[in-house]
Design an enzyme around this catalytic site. Sequence first.
Site, PDB file in Angstrom:
ATOM      1  N   ASP A  11       0.876  -1.156   0.000  1.00  0.00           N
ATOM      2  CA  ASP A  11       0.000   0.000   0.000  1.00  0.00           C
ATOM      3  C   ASP A  11       0.924   1.220   0.000  1.00  0.00           C
ATOM      4  O   ASP A  11       2.089   1.124   0.415  1.00  0.00           O
ATOM      5  CB  ASP A  11      -0.865  -0.050   1.276  1.00  0.00           C
ATOM      6  CG  ASP A  11      -1.651   1.233   1.499  1.00  0.00           C
ATOM      7  OD1 ASP A  11      -1.456   1.850   2.565  1.00  0.00           O
ATOM      8  OD2 ASP A  11      -2.421   1.617   0.613  1.00  0.00           O
ATOM      9  N   ASP A  13       0.058   5.137   0.768  1.00  0.00           N
ATOM     10  CA  ASP A  13      -0.099   6.150   1.817  1.00  0.00           C
ATOM     11  C   ASP A  13      -0.201   5.500   3.198  1.00  0.00           C
ATOM     12  O   ASP A  13      -1.071   4.654   3.424  1.00  0.00           O
ATOM     13  CB  ASP A  13      -1.333   7.017   1.535  1.00  0.00           C
ATOM     14  CG  ASP A  13      -1.174   7.821   0.239  1.00  0.00           C
ATOM     15  OD1 ASP A  13      -2.203   8.218  -0.333  1.00  0.00           O
ATOM     16  OD2 ASP A  13      -0.035   8.013  -0.215  1.00  0.00           O
ATOM     17  N   ASP A  21      -5.446  12.841   6.440  1.00  0.00           N
ATOM     18  CA  ASP A  21      -6.904  12.706   6.295  1.00  0.00           C
ATOM     19  C   ASP A  21      -7.429  13.650   5.215  1.00  0.00           C
ATOM     20  O   ASP A  21      -8.554  13.518   4.760  1.00  0.00           O
ATOM     21  CB  ASP A  21      -7.596  12.996   7.636  1.00  0.00           C
ATOM     22  CG  ASP A  21      -7.373  11.855   8.637  1.00  0.00           C
ATOM     23  OD1 ASP A  21      -7.517  12.088   9.847  1.00  0.00           O
ATOM     24  OD2 ASP A  21      -7.006  10.732   8.186  1.00  0.00           O
TER      25      ASP A  21
HETATM   26  O1  LIG Z   1      -3.447   4.053   1.459  1.00  0.00           O
HETATM   27  P1  LIG Z   1      -3.571   4.209  -0.068  1.00  0.00           P
HETATM   28  O2  LIG Z   1      -4.520   3.200  -0.684  1.00  0.00           O
HETATM   29  O3  LIG Z   1      -2.178   4.205  -0.745  1.00  0.00           O
HETATM   30  O4  LIG Z   1      -4.147   5.699  -0.341  1.00  0.00           O
HETATM   31  C1  LIG Z   1      -5.134   6.235   0.514  1.00  0.00           C
HETATM   32  C2  LIG Z   1      -5.418   7.620   0.008  1.00  0.00           C
HETATM   33  O5  LIG Z   1      -5.861   7.582  -1.323  1.00  0.00           O
HETATM   34  C3  LIG Z   1      -6.530   8.303   0.760  1.00  0.00           C
HETATM   35  O6  LIG Z   1      -7.612   7.388   0.897  1.00  0.00           O
HETATM   36  C4  LIG Z   1      -8.759   8.032   1.475  1.00  0.00           C
HETATM   37  O7  LIG Z   1      -9.794   7.068   1.561  1.00  0.00           O
HETATM   38  P2  LIG Z   1     -11.058   7.145   0.540  1.00  0.00           P
HETATM   39  O8  LIG Z   1     -10.505   6.830  -0.842  1.00  0.00           O
HETATM   40  O9  LIG Z   1     -11.621   8.547   0.635  1.00  0.00           O
HETATM   41  O10 LIG Z   1     -11.993   6.048   1.060  1.00  0.00           O
HETATM   42  C5  LIG Z   1      -8.437   8.565   2.878  1.00  0.00           C
HETATM   43  O11 LIG Z   1      -8.145   7.467   3.725  1.00  0.00           O
HETATM   44  C6  LIG Z   1      -7.206   9.479   2.829  1.00  0.00           C
HETATM   45  O12 LIG Z   1      -6.807   9.816   4.144  1.00  0.00           O
HETATM   46  C7  LIG Z   1      -6.066   8.799   2.122  1.00  0.00           C
HETATM   47  O13 LIG Z   1      -4.990   9.730   1.934  1.00  0.00           O
HETATM   48 MG   LIG Z   2      -2.772   3.406   3.198  1.00  0.00          MG
END
Ligand SMILES: O=P(O)(O)OC[C@@H](O)[C@H]1O[C@@H](OP(=O)(O)O)[C@@H](O)[C@@H](O)[C@@H]1O
Ligand SMILES: [Mg+2]
Length: 182
Positions: A11, A13, A21
């Site tokens: 993964d 982020d 967030d």
């Molecule tokens: O952890 P990975 O998959 O690499 O990327 C996660 C990000 O795309 C974002 O995904 C979003 O979830 P939603 O997509 O809004 O459910 C939130 O959790 C954000 O905080 C986060 O930065």
């Molecule tokens: Mg992540």
Amino acid sequence: MLSADKLVILDRDGVINHDSDNYIKSLNEWVPYPSSIKAIARLTRAGYFVAVATNQSGIARGYYDEKTLHAMHEQLITLVEAEGGHIAHIAYCPHGPDDKCQCRKPLPGMLQEIQHQVNLESLIGSWMVGDSLRDLQAGKAVGCKTALVRTGKGSKTEQKGAGLEKTMVFDDLAQFVDWLIE
Ligand SMILES: O=P(O)(O)OC[C@@H](O)[C@H]1O[C@@H](OP(=O)(O)O)[C@@H](O)[C@@H](O)[C@@H]1O
Ligand SMILES: [Mg+2]
Ligand SMILES: [Zn+2]
């Protein structure tokens, strides 16, 4: 010939770089964990293939565009290669939760994309490392072994406790790599 147990899917982020967030919306906001960059290079040197599978709904939400996302990934590749590492493939889902795509984790579409890119018959025995439950669910859906890291949203995921059966927990990617290759 790559064997499934020598593939580690990460993964992005909260595992490779700090998460927010408010999404990671620009190259400036993409701040890697230095220990994770080094850990990826250690995996490469130990004979592992490394790939990335990342939900990027911020694109569908209009917070940033694919050009910006590609700049982040070029920076990631540059940093990893400077440490002697390699990233075999970066898969991303640009869709939003309501787009009913096949690639947004917890669906395994991105992992299957990676599987085909590295020419594996199966992902059974490969590793999926994430900070969110959906990362682990995507991995389990295609037979991956799963590891949760406490960075990013990982501590919160651990505290919630659900869906962590058979998942190993580590402080960060570096500790997972220490365990995997030592
Ligand atoms: O952890 P990975 O998959 O690499 O990327 C996660 C990000 O795309 C974002 O995904 C979003 O979830 P939603 O997509 O809004 O459910 C939130 O959790 C954000 O905080 C986060 O930065
Ligand atoms: Mg992540
Ligand atoms: Zn998608």
